[in-house]
Design an enzyme around this catalytic site. Structure first.
Site, PDB file in Angstrom:
ATOM      1  CE1 TYR A   1      42.572  56.762  88.056  1.00 23.05           C
ATOM      2  CE2 TYR A   1      44.067  58.317  87.003  1.00 23.05           C
ATOM      3  CZ  TYR A   1      43.859  57.177  87.767  1.00 23.05           C
ATOM      4  OH  TYR A   1      44.941  56.493  88.236  1.00 23.05           O
ATOM      5  CE  LYS A   2      42.299  55.924  91.689  1.00 24.42           C
ATOM      6  NZ  LYS A   2      43.598  55.745  92.353  1.00 24.42           N
TER       7      LYS A   2
ATOM      8  CG  ASP B   1      49.077  58.473  96.274  1.00 25.77           C
ATOM      9  OD1 ASP B   1      48.021  59.034  95.886  1.00 25.77           O
ATOM     10  OD2 ASP B   1      49.647  57.592  95.616  1.00 25.77           O
TER      11      ASP B   1
ATOM     12  CG  PHE C   1      48.020  52.421  94.431  1.00 33.23           C
ATOM     13  CD1 PHE C   1      46.749  51.868  94.434  1.00 33.23           C
ATOM     14  CD2 PHE C   1      48.603  52.720  93.211  1.00 33.23           C
ATOM     15  CE1 PHE C   1      46.073  51.623  93.246  1.00 33.23           C
ATOM     16  CE2 PHE C   1      47.939  52.478  92.024  1.00 33.23           C
ATOM     17  CZ  PHE C   1      46.667  51.930  92.042  1.00 33.23           C
TER      18      PHE C   1
ATOM     19  NE  ARG D   1      38.501  49.831  95.717  1.00 34.65           N
ATOM     20  CZ  ARG D   1      39.461  50.450  95.048  1.00 34.65           C
ATOM     21  NH1 ARG D   1      40.561  50.823  95.651  1.00 34.65           N
ATOM     22  NH2 ARG D   1      39.340  50.683  93.767  1.00 34.65           N
TER      23      ARG D   1
HETATM   24  C1  LIG Z   1      44.768  55.383  91.635  1.00 32.39           C
HETATM   25  C2  LIG Z   1      46.027  55.580  92.386  1.00 32.39           C
HETATM   26  C3  LIG Z   1      47.212  55.930  91.728  1.00 32.39           C
HETATM   27  C4  LIG Z   1      47.227  56.008  90.237  1.00 32.39           C
HETATM   28  O1  LIG Z   1      48.440  56.349  89.655  1.00 32.39           O
HETATM   29  P1  LIG Z   1      48.439  56.739  88.106  1.00 32.39           P
HETATM   30  O2  LIG Z   1      49.842  57.080  87.823  1.00 32.39           O
HETATM   31  O3  LIG Z   1      47.497  57.890  87.949  1.00 32.39           O
HETATM   32  O4  LIG Z   1      47.956  55.561  87.343  1.00 32.39           O
HETATM   33  C5  LIG Z   1      48.340  56.167  92.501  1.00 32.39           C
HETATM   34  N1  LIG Z   1      48.295  56.052  93.844  1.00 32.39           N
HETATM   35  C6  LIG Z   1      47.164  55.704  94.502  1.00 32.39           C
HETATM   36  C7  LIG Z   1      47.147  55.623  95.987  1.00 32.39           C
HETATM   37  C8  LIG Z   1      46.007  55.442  93.791  1.00 32.39           C
HETATM   38  O5  LIG Z   1      44.894  55.087  94.430  1.00 32.39           O
END
Ligand SMILES: *Cc1c(COP(=O)(O)O)cnc(C)c1O
Length: 419
Positions: free
Chosen positions: A240-241, A215, A138, A390
């Site tokens: 939040y997911k 992660d 990410f 997706r």
């Molecule tokens: C959604 C997501 C994030 C989000 O990071 P935030 O700091 O909460 O915005 C980080 N890593 C991955 C792999 C994600 O899917």
């Protein structure tokens, strides 16, 4: 589409609908959809892996925190609030992450928590000069680690990865050597949903005397993570997911209990200080996971994280993982039957144990397809570069029937020549 093809695909759709109904009828989690706010019943929401739906109890919980705890309780409520990031962390540890109490803290964002744990991992590996990341991790993970590498004079090494099938364990083994401080990997790839075997990856890192920062953003709440059982040492993830804690709700971090006393946060905030309210000016980190706190926690958000973790605990993470596999299997099966193989290609791993709870389709005009689905078909997926759409099928509130209808609506638009 010829007439013969249309007849064939109508028969296939009838069969798929019957199959979905049968699966829904024996789904032990079917009742959970009622626990969420569903404002538009005919909207097919396939983005629970970006922003989970809002639990129906969120508004009353928020109202209580605001009116009673803040409004009426005022500063007296801090006597309870100070424990909330730990209590929410314990709920996540036991119901969602397969960790021990005292190993998980709810704090800050995933991005900031990665910064904290990356610095801690570097301190555990003196003299090692390289950090590994999978090339398709990410973006925020790349940015944070490239910044740290630059600050510390280290090298950030990108491991090549198949963007659909995920990182191969052989690649990981090739790259891990005694110069690697740590690797940062996603347990489930955000683009394709590909899943890596965490226990085997941890073993590869350990054999090089190193470790992985996991992660878990797309894994927490969708699959059984089992941090303890897989030998994981450090992890971060967002809420939040699949955890349905709402936009910008605080993230979590995990440090295995034996490591907590020997690592520190690079952010020396007063919420990480031993005897915080003694107001000493010399820094001394707290004894437990609280040493990774920073500033004043977001109480409303943390309360919603605790609620999200409780819902997952009630459903049971093993049931959720099983249902996610069933939903994504059905989606792939329906896509194979109803969508033109020439244009739409299933890009996620086809074997359920190799993926999480989202499925990605490739299409040459993916951006248009995603936009048309949202604007004209009341299906909400998301577009991902380079040519991917997706579909997040959150197991807590998505039914098999909805999965078949999503694919049916795509097929209908395709048949009408919209793409
Ligand atoms: C959604 C997501 C994030 C989000 O990071 P935030 O700091 O909460 O915005 C980080 N890593 C991955 C792999 C994600 O899917």
């Amino acid at each position: 589409m010829t007439r013969a093809m249309r007849v064939h695909s109508n028969a296939a759709l009838t069969g798929l609908r019957a199959r979905a109904l049968a699966l829904d009828a024996k789904d032990p989690l079917a009742g959970f959809k009622q626990r969420f706010l569903v404002d538009e019943p005919d909207l097919l929401y396939a983005d629970g892996n970006s922003l989970g739906r809002m639990p129906a109890s969120t508004a009353s919980l928020a109202d209580r925190v605001l009116r009673q705890e803040w409004g009426a309780g005022l500063i007296r409520s801090w006597s309870n609030w100070v424990d909330l990031p730990f209590a929410a962390g314990d709920l996540l540890a036991t119901a969602v992450l397969g960790a021990l109490r005292g190993e998980v803290l709810v704090a800050d964002s995933t991005t900031v928590n990665l910064y904290k744990l990356a610095c801690a991992a570097i301190s555990l590996a003196p003299g090692r000069r390289r950090i590994l990341i999978e090339a398709d991790n990410f973006p925020t993970d790349h940015y944070v680690l490239s910044g740290i590498a630059r600050e510390r004079g280290l090298e950030l090494v990108e491991m090549p990865v198949d963007i659909d099938q995920g990182l191969a364990l052989e690649t990981l083994a090739d790259y891990f050597d005694d110069d690697i401080a740590f690797a940062c990997l996603s347990a489930i790839s955000y683009r394709s949903g590909a899943r890596i075997d965490m226990a085997q990856a941890n073993a590869i890192a350990a054999s090089a005397g190193s470790r992985i920062i996991w992660d878990l953003s797309h894994a927490g709440g969708s699959i059984k993570v089992d941090l303890s059982g897989t030998g994981s040492e450090l992890a971060i993830g967002c809420t939040y997911k699949y955890l349905n804690a709402g936009p910008g709700a605080p993230a979590y971090l995990y440090v295995r209990s034996d490591l907590i006393p020997v690592v520190q946060s690079p952010v020396r905030g007063w919420f990480s200080q031993a005897g915080q309210f003694e107001m000493e000016s010399d820094y001394k980190p707290r004894a437990g996971i609280g040493r990774f706190g920073a500033g004043t926690p977001n109480i409303l958000g943390t309360a919603l994280v605790a609620q999200g973790a409780e819902l997952i605990g009630e459903a049971g993470i093993e049931s959720l993982e099983g249902k996610g596999a069933s939903l994504t299997d059905l989606f792939i099966h329906a896509a194979d039957r109803l969508l033109a193989p020439h244009y739409f290609k299933v890009r996620s791993p086809r074997e359920a144990r190799l993926r999480g709870s989202h499925v990605t389709l490739g299409h040459p005009r993916a951006r248009t397809v995603a936009r048309t689905l949202i604007e004209e078909a009341r299906v909400v997926p998301d577009f991902r570069t380079p040519d991917r759409i997706r579909f997040g099928l959150a197991p807590l509130y998505t039914s098999h029937t909805e999965v078949v209808e999503i694919v049916a609506r795509i097929a209908q638009l395709e048949a009408s020549g919209r793409f």
